[in-house]
Design a protein around this motif. Structure first.
Motif, PDB file in Angstrom:
ATOM      1  N   PRO A   9      11.952   2.670  -5.051  1.00 33.89           N
ATOM      2  CA  PRO A   9      11.884   2.895  -3.606  1.00 33.89           C
ATOM      3  C   PRO A   9      12.570   1.772  -2.832  1.00 33.89           C
ATOM      4  CG  PRO A   9       9.683   2.613  -4.554  1.00 33.89           C
ATOM      5  CD  PRO A   9      10.663   2.493  -5.663  1.00 33.89           C
ATOM      6  N   PRO A  10      13.189   2.102  -1.692  1.00 32.30           N
ATOM      7  CA  PRO A  10      13.901   1.084  -0.922  1.00 32.30           C
ATOM      8  C   PRO A  10      12.979   0.171  -0.116  1.00 32.30           C
ATOM      9  CG  PRO A  10      14.056   3.197   0.158  1.00 32.30           C
ATOM     10  CD  PRO A  10      13.360   3.426  -1.145  1.00 32.30           C
ATOM     11  N   PHE A  11      11.673   0.421  -0.196  1.00 33.08           N
ATOM     12  CA  PHE A  11      10.722  -0.358   0.586  1.00 33.08           C
ATOM     13  C   PHE A  11       9.596  -0.924  -0.262  1.00 33.08           C
ATOM     14  CE2 PHE A  11      12.260   2.983   3.475  1.00 33.08           C
ATOM     15  CZ  PHE A  11      12.806   2.193   4.470  1.00 33.08           C
ATOM     16  N   LYS A  12       8.968  -1.978   0.255  1.00 38.13           N
ATOM     17  CA  LYS A  12       7.692  -2.483  -0.238  1.00 38.13           C
ATOM     18  C   LYS A  12       6.707  -2.287   0.903  1.00 38.13           C
ATOM     19  CE  LYS A  12       9.584  -6.579  -1.609  1.00 38.13           C
ATOM     20  NZ  LYS A  12       9.485  -7.976  -2.051  1.00 38.13           N
ATOM     21  N   ALA A  13       5.417  -2.380   0.626  1.00 35.19           N
ATOM     22  CA  ALA A  13       4.409  -2.156   1.664  1.00 35.19           C
ATOM     23  C   ALA A  13       3.524  -3.387   1.829  1.00 35.19           C
ATOM     24  CB  ALA A  13       3.553  -0.951   1.315  1.00 35.19           C
ATOM     25  N   CYS A  14       3.202  -3.694   3.071  1.00 38.25           N
ATOM     26  CA  CYS A  14       2.300  -4.799   3.385  1.00 38.25           C
ATOM     27  C   CYS A  14       0.867  -4.338   3.099  1.00 38.25           C
ATOM     28  CB  CYS A  14       2.455  -5.178   4.856  1.00 38.25           C
ATOM     29  SG  CYS A  14       1.265  -6.411   5.407  1.00 38.25           S
ATOM     30  N   ARG A  15       0.121  -5.123   2.349  1.00 37.11           N
ATOM     31  CA  ARG A  15      -1.254  -4.748   2.038  1.00 37.11           C
ATOM     32  C   ARG A  15      -2.183  -4.870   3.243  1.00 37.11           C
ATOM     33  NH1 ARG A  15      -0.570  -7.368  -3.388  1.00 37.11           N
ATOM     34  NH2 ARG A  15      -0.545  -5.627  -4.841  1.00 37.11           N
ATOM     35  N   LYS A  16      -1.823  -5.703   4.197  1.00 32.58           N
ATOM     36  CA  LYS A  16      -2.681  -5.935   5.358  1.00 32.58           C
ATOM     37  C   LYS A  16      -2.546  -4.825   6.410  1.00 32.58           C
ATOM     38  CE  LYS A  16      -3.878  -9.520   8.683  1.00 32.58           C
ATOM     39  NZ  LYS A  16      -3.518 -10.849   9.175  1.00 32.58           N
ATOM     40  N   CYS A  17      -1.305  -4.513   6.828  1.00 33.55           N
ATOM     41  CA  CYS A  17      -1.109  -3.524   7.899  1.00 33.55           C
ATOM     42  C   CYS A  17      -0.463  -2.220   7.417  1.00 33.55           C
ATOM     43  CB  CYS A  17      -0.280  -4.125   9.029  1.00 33.55           C
ATOM     44  SG  CYS A  17       1.449  -4.428   8.600  1.00 33.55           S
ATOM     45  N   CYS A  31       2.925  -7.997  10.910  1.00 36.26           N
ATOM     46  CA  CYS A  31       1.728  -8.852  10.990  1.00 36.26           C
ATOM     47  C   CYS A  31       1.957 -10.272  10.471  1.00 36.26           C
ATOM     48  CB  CYS A  31       0.568  -8.203  10.242  1.00 36.26           C
ATOM     49  SG  CYS A  31       0.791  -8.129   8.456  1.00 36.26           S
ATOM     50  N   GLY A  32       3.087 -10.519   9.806  1.00 41.68           N
ATOM     51  CA  GLY A  32       3.391 -11.860   9.301  1.00 41.68           C
ATOM     52  C   GLY A  32       2.791 -12.175   7.944  1.00 41.68           C
ATOM     53  N   SER A  33       2.122 -11.231   7.323  1.00 37.54           N
ATOM     54  CA  SER A  33       1.488 -11.454   6.023  1.00 37.54           C
ATOM     55  C   SER A  33       2.536 -11.584   4.912  1.00 37.54           C
ATOM     56  CB  SER A  33       0.556 -10.277   5.701  1.00 37.54           C
ATOM     57  OG  SER A  33       0.032 -10.389   4.401  1.00 37.54           O
ATOM     58  N   THR A  34       2.202 -12.350   3.879  1.00 39.60           N
ATOM     59  CA  THR A  34       3.073 -12.460   2.705  1.00 39.60           C
ATOM     60  C   THR A  34       2.517 -11.651   1.534  1.00 39.60           C
ATOM     61  OG1 THR A  34       1.931 -14.471   2.026  1.00 39.60           O
ATOM     62  CG2 THR A  34       3.942 -14.741   3.338  1.00 39.60           C
ATOM     63  N   ASP A  35       1.425 -10.919   1.751  1.00 36.00           N
ATOM     64  CA  ASP A  35       0.805 -10.087   0.725  1.00 36.00           C
ATOM     65  C   ASP A  35       1.481  -8.718   0.742  1.00 36.00           C
ATOM     66  OD1 ASP A  35      -0.842  -9.213  -1.277  1.00 36.00           O
ATOM     67  OD2 ASP A  35      -2.625  -9.014  -0.014  1.00 36.00           O
ATOM     68  N   ILE A  36       2.584  -8.598  -0.012  1.00 35.55           N
ATOM     69  CA  ILE A  36       3.404  -7.388  -0.020  1.00 35.55           C
ATOM     70  C   ILE A  36       3.384  -6.787  -1.423  1.00 35.55           C
ATOM     71  CG2 ILE A  36       5.745  -6.514   0.277  1.00 35.55           C
ATOM     72  CD1 ILE A  36       6.157  -8.631   2.392  1.00 35.55           C
ATOM     73  N   SER A  37       3.240  -5.464  -1.492  1.00 42.67           N
ATOM     74  CA  SER A  37       3.112  -4.771  -2.765  1.00 42.67           C
ATOM     75  C   SER A  37       4.267  -3.798  -2.975  1.00 42.67           C
ATOM     76  CB  SER A  37       1.794  -3.992  -2.793  1.00 42.67           C
ATOM     77  OG  SER A  37       1.715  -3.190  -3.952  1.00 42.67           O
ATOM     78  N   GLU A  38       4.653  -3.628  -4.233  1.00 38.47           N
ATOM     79  CA  GLU A  38       5.643  -2.615  -4.596  1.00 38.47           C
ATOM     80  C   GLU A  38       4.966  -1.321  -5.023  1.00 38.47           C
ATOM     81  OE1 GLU A  38       8.478  -4.031  -7.407  1.00 38.47           O
ATOM     82  OE2 GLU A  38       8.933  -5.815  -6.240  1.00 38.47           O
ATOM     83  N   ASP A  39       3.639  -1.335  -5.124  1.00 35.51           N
ATOM     84  CA  ASP A  39       2.874  -0.182  -5.589  1.00 35.51           C
ATOM     85  C   ASP A  39       2.205   0.503  -4.396  1.00 35.51           C
ATOM     86  OD1 ASP A  39       1.679   1.638  -7.229  1.00 35.51           O
ATOM     87  OD2 ASP A  39       0.180   0.260  -8.025  1.00 35.51           O
ATOM     88  N   TRP A  40       2.869   1.540  -3.863  1.00 32.67           N
ATOM     89  CA  TRP A  40       2.343   2.256  -2.714  1.00 32.67           C
ATOM     90  C   TRP A  40       2.694   3.729  -2.824  1.00 32.67           C
ATOM     91  CZ3 TRP A  40       6.010   4.638   0.377  1.00 32.67           C
ATOM     92  CH2 TRP A  40       7.319   4.199   0.230  1.00 32.67           C
ATOM     93  N   GLU A  41       1.984   4.566  -2.051  1.00 33.77           N
ATOM     94  CA  GLU A  41       2.220   6.010  -2.063  1.00 33.77           C
ATOM     95  C   GLU A  41       2.224   6.566  -0.656  1.00 33.77           C
ATOM     96  OE1 GLU A  41      -0.238   8.441  -4.522  1.00 33.77           O
ATOM     97  OE2 GLU A  41      -0.431   6.868  -6.011  1.00 33.77           O
ATOM     98  N   GLY A  42       2.996   7.596  -0.440  1.00 37.61           N
ATOM     99  CA  GLY A  42       3.006   8.333   0.815  1.00 37.61           C
ATOM    100  C   GLY A  42       3.636   7.579   1.961  1.00 37.61           C
TER     101      GLY A  42
END
Length: 71
Positions: A9-17, A31-42
Protein backbone atom coordinates in the motif's frame (compact mmCIF):
# COMPACT_ATOMS: atom_id res chain seq x y z
CA UNK A 1 6.10 -21.27 -11.74
CA UNK A 2 6.37 -17.49 -11.35
CA UNK A 3 6.70 -15.61 -8.09
CA UNK A 4 3.57 -13.93 -6.81
CA UNK A 5 3.76 -10.16 -6.50
CA UNK A 6 2.51 -8.59 -3.32
CA UNK A 7 1.04 -5.10 -3.57
CA UNK A 8 2.48 -2.69 -1.04
CA UNK A 9 0.00 0.00 0.00
CA UNK A 10 1.18 3.55 -0.73
CA UNK A 11 0.27 4.65 2.79
CA UNK A 12 0.97 3.91 6.45
CA UNK A 13 -1.54 4.72 9.19
CA UNK A 14 -1.11 6.69 12.41
CA UNK A 15 -2.14 4.59 15.40
CA UNK A 16 -3.25 7.66 17.36
CA UNK A 17 -5.54 9.49 14.89
CA UNK A 18 -5.82 6.82 12.11
CA UNK A 19 -4.76 9.31 9.43
CA UNK A 20 -3.14 7.80 6.33
CA UNK A 21 0.34 9.17 5.72
CA UNK A 22 2.83 8.57 2.85
CA UNK A 23 5.08 5.50 3.21
CA UNK A 24 8.22 7.61 3.66
CA UNK A 25 6.73 9.69 6.50
CA UNK A 26 8.10 9.22 10.03
CA UNK A 27 5.70 11.62 11.75
CA UNK A 28 1.93 12.09 11.35
CA UNK A 29 1.14 15.50 9.82
CA UNK A 30 -2.26 15.60 11.58
CA UNK A 31 -1.40 14.85 15.22
CA UNK A 32 2.43 14.79 15.23
CA UNK A 33 2.67 11.22 16.55
CA UNK A 34 5.57 8.96 15.55
CA UNK A 35 3.54 5.78 16.25
CA UNK A 36 2.87 4.79 12.62
CA UNK A 37 1.84 1.32 11.46
CA UNK A 38 2.03 -0.48 8.12
CA UNK A 39 -0.69 -2.90 9.26
CA UNK A 40 -4.07 -1.29 8.60
CA UNK A 41 -7.37 -2.06 6.85
CA UNK A 42 -10.09 -0.08 5.12
CA UNK A 43 -10.14 3.50 3.92
CA UNK A 44 -12.41 6.36 4.87
CA UNK A 45 -12.23 9.61 2.91
CA UNK A 46 -13.68 12.62 4.72
CA UNK A 47 -14.38 15.63 2.54
CA UNK A 48 -16.57 17.76 4.82
CA UNK A 49 -16.23 16.70 8.49
CA UNK A 50 -18.87 19.20 9.67
CA UNK A 51 -21.59 17.51 7.56
CA UNK A 52 -20.40 13.90 7.93
CA UNK A 53 -22.13 11.76 10.55
CA UNK A 54 -19.35 9.16 10.37
CA UNK A 55 -16.67 11.83 10.92
CA UNK A 56 -18.56 13.17 13.94
CA UNK A 57 -18.91 9.68 15.42
CA UNK A 58 -15.20 8.96 14.89
CA UNK A 59 -14.28 12.46 16.15
CA UNK A 60 -12.56 13.45 12.90
CA UNK A 61 -12.25 17.22 12.56
CA UNK A 62 -10.08 17.55 9.43
CA UNK A 63 -10.72 16.46 5.83
CA UNK A 64 -8.46 13.67 4.60
CA UNK A 65 -7.90 9.92 4.29
CA UNK A 66 -8.25 7.72 7.35
CA UNK A 67 -7.83 4.01 8.09
CA UNK A 68 -10.78 2.16 9.57
CA UNK A 69 -8.70 -0.39 11.51
CA UNK A 70 -5.07 0.04 12.59
CA UNK A 71 -3.06 -2.72 14.27
Amino acid sequence: MSARRVKVPPFKACRKCKSLVPREATRCPVCGSTDISEDWEGTLVVINPEMSLIAKRLEINRPGRYAIKVR
